[in-house]
Design an enzyme around this catalytic site. Structure first.
Site, PDB file in Angstrom:
ATOM      1  N   ASN A 107       0.843  -1.199   0.000  1.00 48.38           N
ATOM      2  CA  ASN A 107       0.000   0.000   0.000  1.00 48.38           C
ATOM      3  C   ASN A 107       0.876   1.247   0.000  1.00 48.38           C
ATOM      4  O   ASN A 107       1.985   1.242   0.541  1.00 48.38           O
ATOM      5  CB  ASN A 107      -0.971  -0.007   1.196  1.00 48.38           C
ATOM      6  CG  ASN A 107      -0.401   0.709   2.411  1.00 48.38           C
ATOM      7  OD1 ASN A 107      -0.422   1.932   2.502  1.00 48.38           O
ATOM      8  ND2 ASN A 107       0.128  -0.074   3.358  1.00 48.38           N
ATOM      9  N   PHE A 111      -1.630   8.134   4.707  1.00 46.77           N
ATOM     10  CA  PHE A 111      -2.410   8.730   5.793  1.00 46.77           C
ATOM     11  C   PHE A 111      -3.691   9.391   5.279  1.00 46.77           C
ATOM     12  O   PHE A 111      -4.070  10.498   5.718  1.00 46.77           O
ATOM     13  CB  PHE A 111      -1.584   9.769   6.562  1.00 46.77           C
ATOM     14  CG  PHE A 111      -0.540   9.223   7.489  1.00 46.77           C
ATOM     15  CD1 PHE A 111      -0.390   7.874   7.701  1.00 46.77           C
ATOM     16  CD2 PHE A 111       0.316  10.093   8.165  1.00 46.77           C
ATOM     17  CE1 PHE A 111       0.584   7.375   8.559  1.00 46.77           C
ATOM     18  CE2 PHE A 111       1.286   9.616   9.029  1.00 46.77           C
ATOM     19  CZ  PHE A 111       1.426   8.262   9.228  1.00 46.77           C
ATOM     20  N   SER A 172       5.479   5.132   8.870  1.00 47.38           N
ATOM     21  CA  SER A 172       4.917   4.907   7.539  1.00 47.38           C
ATOM     22  C   SER A 172       5.930   5.297   6.469  1.00 47.38           C
ATOM     23  O   SER A 172       6.530   6.372   6.539  1.00 47.38           O
ATOM     24  CB  SER A 172       3.637   5.719   7.356  1.00 47.38           C
ATOM     25  OG  SER A 172       3.225   5.674   5.989  1.00 47.38           O
ATOM     26  N   ASN A 174       5.025   6.004   3.471  1.00 47.17           N
ATOM     27  CA  ASN A 174       4.234   6.640   2.413  1.00 47.17           C
ATOM     28  C   ASN A 174       4.024   8.139   2.587  1.00 47.17           C
ATOM     29  O   ASN A 174       3.332   8.769   1.795  1.00 47.17           O
ATOM     30  CB  ASN A 174       2.877   5.930   2.297  1.00 47.17           C
ATOM     31  CG  ASN A 174       3.043   4.470   1.952  1.00 47.17           C
ATOM     32  OD1 ASN A 174       3.848   4.118   1.103  1.00 47.17           O
ATOM     33  ND2 ASN A 174       2.291   3.601   2.640  1.00 47.17           N
ATOM     34  N   THR A 175       4.597   8.719   3.643  1.00 49.29           N
ATOM     35  CA  THR A 175       4.630  10.168   3.825  1.00 49.29           C
ATOM     36  C   THR A 175       6.087  10.582   3.750  1.00 49.29           C
ATOM     37  O   THR A 175       6.873  10.228   4.641  1.00 49.29           O
ATOM     38  CB  THR A 175       4.021  10.581   5.174  1.00 49.29           C
ATOM     39  OG1 THR A 175       2.640  10.197   5.215  1.00 49.29           O
ATOM     40  CG2 THR A 175       4.125  12.081   5.387  1.00 49.29           C
ATOM     41  N   LYS A 213       5.351   3.652  17.368  1.00 52.91           N
ATOM     42  CA  LYS A 213       5.391   2.658  16.301  1.00 52.91           C
ATOM     43  C   LYS A 213       6.555   2.941  15.377  1.00 52.91           C
ATOM     44  O   LYS A 213       6.688   4.056  14.847  1.00 52.91           O
ATOM     45  CB  LYS A 213       4.079   2.655  15.514  1.00 52.91           C
ATOM     46  CG  LYS A 213       4.032   1.576  14.440  1.00 52.91           C
ATOM     47  CD  LYS A 213       2.631   1.337  13.953  1.00 52.91           C
ATOM     48  CE  LYS A 213       2.593   0.161  12.979  1.00 52.91           C
ATOM     49  NZ  LYS A 213       1.236  -0.263  12.677  1.00 52.91           N
ATOM     50  N   ASN A 242       5.966  -1.526  11.478  1.00 55.57           N
ATOM     51  CA  ASN A 242       5.106  -1.160  10.364  1.00 55.57           C
ATOM     52  C   ASN A 242       5.504  -1.967   9.126  1.00 55.57           C
ATOM     53  O   ASN A 242       6.252  -2.929   9.210  1.00 55.57           O
ATOM     54  CB  ASN A 242       5.221   0.353  10.108  1.00 55.57           C
ATOM     55  CG  ASN A 242       3.965   0.954   9.497  1.00 55.57           C
ATOM     56  OD1 ASN A 242       3.316   0.345   8.656  1.00 55.57           O
ATOM     57  ND2 ASN A 242       3.620   2.157   9.914  1.00 55.57           N
TER      58      ASN A 242
END
Length: 352
Positions: A107, A111, A172, A174-175, A213, A242
């Site tokens: 993915n 967010f 994450s 993805n940021t 996390k 994660n």
């Protein structure tokens, strides 16, 4: 069995659309009361009492719409989010990719969520319906924020009165730039601000434990720094881990999609990182194991490696909604098989 029959249809639908339909279904369907968990599965961490150690990881319920339904499915706790101060759409679609041959998902959502202001009244109502199970709220920073640490402070102030625990998500992939907050100096500044925002002068009900996390893609020096700062700032637990940006041997045709990889291929890396954090901390900080857990055997391995709790998500996509009940049922048998009176006695058993 019913899910096995339905899965081909579900997998024929775009992954993100299927997820939205699942959330809508859980909101609409009456699920009945939360199932009883065997007493040997009850455990305590950070002053919280969990009816069983199996939780739903964040990402499934990004907007805090169905934590009560997840508890009724057998999860001992549900972690919602990641919630950011302001709404954001996330990255361009498509951004979720199933890897069926690998029992995995990639993915790059970024967010996407409706923002904390919209979640607050909804979670206030949910709290009254969660007679069993605990509510975790995962907070993050907006992608276009000028001050990401300030975003986490806002998240603490907004969500602390509603949460049994808060998770500070800096893991994450993805940021852009978010994982840089795992660097020692940045992490110290972040956690100091977060713990100050939580405030020891607040009422206990508004002062939930704070978990951190982290990513699995870390070097030994990173792990040492994270443990050192977390213990100095009195973080209540670490969540390991994660999704990964690494790409182990994968079979599925869309394996080169960018984003975070979750599911079975993450299992060995996430387990090793858990062991690394356990060894580095000397067992002095509680751990939650996440990544590639799909069975009671996987969960028990993570617990014996040092996790007090575990979380799942991707496995439910492949195994179906009964997965939490099944893992808990089999975990209870394993605890009794090993002559233990509580699953807490198994935590870190590999050290002994």
């Amino acid at each position: 069995m019913l899910y096995d029959l339905a899965r081909p249809f579900i997998f024929s639908v775009d992954a993100e659309k299927a997820h939205s339909l699942t959330i809508a279904g859980l909101k609409a369907l009456p699920l009945g009361p939360a199932p009883h968990s065997d007493s040997v599965l009850a455990t305590t961490m950070a002053g919280l009492h969990f009816p069983n150690p199996v939780g739903m990881a964040p990402g499934f319920d990004k907007n805090g719409e169905v934590p009560d339904a997840l508890v009724r499915m057998g999860f001992g706790f549900a972690e919602v989010g990641t919630l950011t101060p302001r709404p954001q759409t996330g990255n361009p679609k498509p951004r979720i990719f199933r890897l069926p041959q690998d029992r995995a998902v990639i993915n790059r959502l970024g967010f996407n969520n409706q923002g904390q202001d919209k979640a607050i009244p909804r979670l206030s109502r949910m709290r009254r319906r969660m007679a069993k199970g605990l509510l975790g709220i995962n907070i993050g920073a907006n992608k276009d924020s000028d001050d990401r640490i300030a975003d986490y402070v806002i998240g603490v102030k907004n969500m602390a009165p509603l949460a049994d625990y808060l998770t500070v998500n800096i893991s994450s992939p993805n940021t852009p730039g978010l994982r840089a907050l795992q660097d020692k100096g940045a992490l110290e500044e972040l956690l100091s601000a977060v713990m100050e925002a939580r405030g020891d002068d607040r009422p206990r009900d508004d002062r939930p434990p704070v978990f951190l996390k982290v990513a699995p893609d870390l070097e030994p020096a990173d792990i040492e720094d994270i443990v050192d700062v977390s213990m100095k700032q009195k973080i209540d637990a670490l969540i390991i881990s994660n999704t990964t940006i690494s790409r182990p041997d994968l079979l599925s045709s869309n394996k080169q999609e960018t984003g975070g990889l979750s599911g079975n291929p993450l299992k060995s890396l996430a387990l090793q990182r858990l062991r690394d954090f356990r060894a580095t901390s000397g067992g002095k900080i509680p751990l939650i194991g996440v990544g590639g857990i799909a069975s009671a055997e996987d969960a028990y391995a993570r617990i014996k490696a040092g996790a007090t709790l575990v979380q799942i998500y991707t496995a439910m996509i492949y195994e179906g909604p009964a997965i939490a009940k099944r893992i808990n049922r089999e975990l209870a048998k394993m605890v009794k098989r090993d002559g233990l009176t509580s699953i807490s006695e198994a935590v870190g058993a590999d050290d002994k």
